[in-house]
Design a protein around this motif. Structure first.
Motif, mmCIF file in Angstrom:
data_model
loop_
_atom_site.group_PDB
_atom_site.id
_atom_site.type_symbol
_atom_site.label_atom_id
_atom_site.label_comp_id
_atom_site.label_asym_id
_atom_site.label_seq_id
_atom_site.Cartn_x
_atom_site.Cartn_y
_atom_site.Cartn_z
ATOM 1 N N HIS A 45 113.448 17.651 -10.789
ATOM 2 C CA HIS A 45 112.248 18.253 -10.213
ATOM 3 C C HIS A 45 112.283 18.225 -8.690
ATOM 4 C CE1 HIS A 45 110.800 16.895 -14.270
ATOM 5 N NE2 HIS A 45 110.304 18.115 -14.251
ATOM 6 N N ASP A 46 111.560 19.166 -8.083
ATOM 7 C CA ASP A 46 111.365 19.114 -6.641
ATOM 8 C C ASP A 46 110.137 18.260 -6.334
ATOM 9 O OD1 ASP A 46 109.159 20.700 -7.206
ATOM 10 O OD2 ASP A 46 110.006 22.531 -6.342
ATOM 11 N N TRP A 47 109.723 18.236 -5.085
ATOM 12 C CA TRP A 47 108.602 17.371 -4.692
ATOM 13 C C TRP A 47 107.278 17.846 -5.280
ATOM 14 C CZ3 TRP A 47 109.752 12.791 -2.884
ATOM 15 C CH2 TRP A 47 110.992 12.602 -2.273
ATOM 16 N N ALA A 48 107.229 19.106 -5.700
ATOM 17 C CA ALA A 48 106.005 19.632 -6.311
ATOM 18 C C ALA A 48 105.997 19.448 -7.822
ATOM 19 C CB ALA A 48 105.845 21.109 -5.960
ATOM 20 N N GLY A 49 107.062 18.853 -8.360
ATOM 21 C CA GLY A 49 107.131 18.617 -9.792
ATOM 22 C C GLY A 49 107.676 19.783 -10.590
ATOM 23 N N VAL A 50 108.304 20.753 -9.917
ATOM 24 C CA VAL A 50 108.886 21.909 -10.591
ATOM 25 C C VAL A 50 110.363 21.643 -10.866
ATOM 26 C CG1 VAL A 50 109.412 24.379 -10.408
ATOM 27 C CG2 VAL A 50 107.280 23.473 -9.464
ATOM 28 N N ALA A 51 110.810 21.819 -12.108
ATOM 29 C CA ALA A 51 112.221 21.617 -12.460
ATOM 30 C C ALA A 51 113.054 22.744 -11.861
ATOM 31 C CB ALA A 51 112.385 21.574 -13.966
ATOM 32 N N ARG A 52 114.031 22.388 -11.034
ATOM 33 C CA ARG A 52 114.907 23.367 -10.404
ATOM 34 C C ARG A 52 116.382 23.047 -10.658
ATOM 35 N NH1 ARG A 52 111.897 26.726 -7.473
ATOM 36 N NH2 ARG A 52 109.850 26.014 -6.765
ATOM 37 N N GLY A 53 116.626 22.305 -11.715
ATOM 38 C CA GLY A 53 117.966 21.942 -12.111
ATOM 39 C C GLY A 53 117.889 20.932 -13.238
ATOM 40 N N ALA A 54 119.034 20.571 -13.787
ATOM 41 C CA ALA A 54 119.072 19.564 -14.853
ATOM 42 C C ALA A 54 120.500 19.080 -15.015
ATOM 43 C CB ALA A 54 118.552 20.147 -16.175
ATOM 44 N N GLN A 55 120.626 17.883 -15.533
ATOM 45 C CA GLN A 55 121.931 17.349 -15.921
ATOM 46 C C GLN A 55 121.816 16.766 -17.326
ATOM 47 O OE1 GLN A 55 123.437 14.633 -12.802
ATOM 48 N NE2 GLN A 55 124.870 16.251 -12.307
ATOM 49 N N GLY A 56 122.954 16.749 -18.026
ATOM 50 C CA GLY A 56 122.990 16.205 -19.372
ATOM 51 C C GLY A 56 123.988 15.078 -19.487
ATOM 52 N N ARG A 57 123.569 13.962 -20.086
ATOM 53 C CA ARG A 57 124.434 12.796 -20.265
ATOM 54 C C ARG A 57 124.969 12.784 -21.690
ATOM 55 N NH1 ARG A 57 127.574 8.382 -21.532
ATOM 56 N NH2 ARG A 57 127.530 6.845 -19.861
ATOM 57 N N ASP A 58 126.295 12.778 -21.814
ATOM 58 C CA ASP A 58 126.933 12.779 -23.133
ATOM 59 C C ASP A 58 126.528 11.550 -23.939
ATOM 60 O OD1 ASP A 58 128.832 13.247 -25.241
ATOM 61 O OD2 ASP A 58 130.133 11.768 -24.270
ATOM 62 N N LEU A 59 126.141 11.763 -25.190
ATOM 63 C CA LEU A 59 125.774 10.667 -26.084
ATOM 64 C C LEU A 59 126.831 10.388 -27.145
ATOM 65 C CD1 LEU A 59 121.974 11.455 -26.728
ATOM 66 C CD2 LEU A 59 122.997 10.016 -24.955
ATOM 67 N N SER A 60 127.885 11.214 -27.167
ATOM 68 C CA SER A 60 128.893 11.078 -28.216
ATOM 69 C C SER A 60 130.036 10.152 -27.834
ATOM 70 C CB SER A 60 129.467 12.457 -28.557
ATOM 71 O OG SER A 60 130.273 12.943 -27.494
ATOM 72 N N GLY A 61 130.274 10.001 -26.529
ATOM 73 C CA GLY A 61 131.429 9.237 -26.072
ATOM 74 C C GLY A 61 132.716 10.031 -26.121
ATOM 75 N N ARG A 62 132.639 11.321 -26.447
ATOM 76 C CA ARG A 62 133.857 12.137 -26.580
ATOM 77 C C ARG A 62 134.060 13.117 -25.424
ATOM 78 N NH1 ARG A 62 131.411 12.810 -31.582
ATOM 79 N NH2 ARG A 62 131.088 15.029 -31.178
ATOM 80 N N CYS A 63 133.019 13.358 -24.643
ATOM 81 C CA CYS A 63 133.126 14.337 -23.565
ATOM 82 C C CYS A 63 133.814 13.714 -22.353
ATOM 83 C CB CYS A 63 131.741 14.846 -23.169
ATOM 84 S SG CYS A 63 131.775 16.093 -21.870
ATOM 85 N N PRO A 64 134.822 14.378 -21.767
ATOM 86 C CA PRO A 64 135.499 13.836 -20.584
ATOM 87 C C PRO A 64 134.556 13.628 -19.414
ATOM 88 C CG PRO A 64 136.763 15.635 -21.535
ATOM 89 C CD PRO A 64 135.445 15.635 -22.228
ATOM 90 N N GLY A 65 133.514 14.467 -19.311
ATOM 91 C CA GLY A 65 132.532 14.315 -18.246
ATOM 92 C C GLY A 65 131.248 13.738 -18.794
ATOM 93 N N ARG A 66 130.897 12.525 -18.386
ATOM 94 C CA ARG A 66 129.692 11.897 -18.918
ATOM 95 C C ARG A 66 128.442 12.687 -18.554
ATOM 96 N NH1 ARG A 66 130.018 5.848 -16.878
ATOM 97 N NH2 ARG A 66 130.616 6.986 -14.999
ATOM 98 N N TRP A 67 128.346 13.099 -17.285
ATOM 99 C CA TRP A 67 127.215 13.894 -16.826
ATOM 100 C C TRP A 67 127.712 15.298 -16.495
ATOM 101 C CZ3 TRP A 67 122.137 12.562 -16.818
ATOM 102 C CH2 TRP A 67 121.811 11.201 -16.935
ATOM 103 N N ILE A 68 127.032 16.312 -17.012
ATOM 104 C CA ILE A 68 127.388 17.701 -16.750
ATOM 105 C C ILE A 68 126.164 18.420 -16.195
ATOM 106 C CG2 ILE A 68 128.143 19.891 -17.756
ATOM 107 C CD1 ILE A 68 130.357 17.870 -17.714
ATOM 108 N N SER A 69 126.376 19.185 -15.119
ATOM 109 C CA SER A 69 125.296 19.964 -14.523
ATOM 110 C C SER A 69 125.254 21.369 -15.110
ATOM 111 C CB SER A 69 125.494 20.068 -13.003
ATOM 112 O OG SER A 69 125.389 18.814 -12.386
ATOM 113 N N LEU A 70 124.182 22.064 -14.844
ATOM 114 C CA LEU A 70 124.097 23.476 -15.190
ATOM 115 C C LEU A 70 125.018 24.273 -14.275
ATOM 116 C CD1 LEU A 70 120.208 23.842 -15.518
ATOM 117 C CD2 LEU A 70 121.866 23.274 -17.305
#
Length: 302
Positions: A160-185
């Protein structure tokens, strides 16, 4: 020279988003990938080490000369535009909101809720307040959700930005199989998702802590503080707009900067502190005890 030949000279390289990669830096003892690589439409390869290594040392560590990074054959890979992309448009922001709202949350997001509570100590109620979501795995999604994100179940963290508007996101792998733990859009053509996320706690008067990535902010909020997580820290020196936005949002607040407990993290802390001081925002360094790589790990062991 081919782009694949350049990447093959680096250790633990992986896709970050279209036209961008991360890898271990060959110019210093890199405990985790801190080198950012991008391929421009002109055929030029850009390099930036989050620990501040000189361009010449990085190129030499790859066994190359600077001329090898020009007129590079993209081999069909998507390259990034030369011009500075614009912040995401209202249309894209609305699309992101619709997508986030479509993802499971609360009781319907059991695996993500359990992971965030165990890993970061953040309660289900706080997760709901921050808008955390669960990505169950492969299913139809917008084109700006990269394939590397789609393949695996993830904890989804809105930025979120300072106004509370989502302007991006990241995803954290829960499987343990993805080479990248955190992936951005993936950045849509001509636009760029926000490079930071604001994570307010329940007490706005409590200190604000700036950290790398999206793990530490969740642990910081669980401890009762406010947090800002920054992605793409290696590129901040060339991104005054993000530094200006951070300074504007943090003006008059009690600010601490807490990079990871390694060389690149210390450089991150120096960069942010210098930028804030230059913009007349008072901030102090928050130093982690020796032996703990980041705030989330330190919190988990307390």
């Amino acid at each position: 020279m081919r782009m694949s030949a350049i990447l093959d000279r680096l250790e633990e390289w992986r896709d970050y988003q279209s036209g961008e990669w991360v890898a271990r830096c060959p110019a210093h003892d890199d405990g985790k990938p801190s080198l950012w690589i991008n391929l421009k439409t002109s055929g030029m390869v850009g390099l930036a080490c989050r620990a501040g290594c000189a361009f010449e040392d990085i190129v030499a560590g790859m066994g190359l000369l600077p001329r090898h990074l020009f007129n590079v054959d993209a081999e069909g890979l998507v390259a990034v535009a030369e011009a500075r992309p614009e912040p995401v448009s209202p249309f894209l922001t609305a699309g992101l909101r619709v997508w986030l709202d479509s993802l499971p949350a609360g009781e319907d997001a059991g695996p993500a809720v359990a992971y965030a509570q165990k890993r970061f100590g953040i309660s289900p109620a706080e997760q709901g307040r921050l808008g955390l979501r669960w990505w169950p795995g492969p299913q139809p999604c917008p084109e700006w959700v990269p394939a590397s994100f789609v393949r695996y179940p993830r904890l989804v963290v809105p930025m979120h930005d300072w106004a509370g508007v989502a302007r991006g996101a990241q995803g954290r792998d829960l499987s343990g199989r993805c080479p990248g733990r955190w992936i951005s859009l993936a950045n849509p053509e001509g636009f760029e998702w926000q490079r930071y996320g604001v994570f307010p706690g329940t007490d706005p008067a409590a200190p604000w802590v700036i950290t790398e990535g999206m793990s530490d902010p969740l642990a910081i909020v669980a401890d009762g503080y406010n947090a800002v997580g920054v992605r793409g820290a290696a590129l901040l020196n060339n991104d005054p707009s993000t530094l200006d936005a951070l300074a504007a949002g943090l003006a008059g607040r009690d600010v601490r900067v807490c990079g990871d407990n390694d060389r690149s993290g210390r450089e991150f802390t120096r960069t942010i502190l210098a930028a804030l001081h230059e913009r007349e925002v008072r901030a102090r360094r928050l130093t982690l005890p020796a032996g703990f790589k980041d705030y989330a790990v330190w919190r988990e062991t307390r």
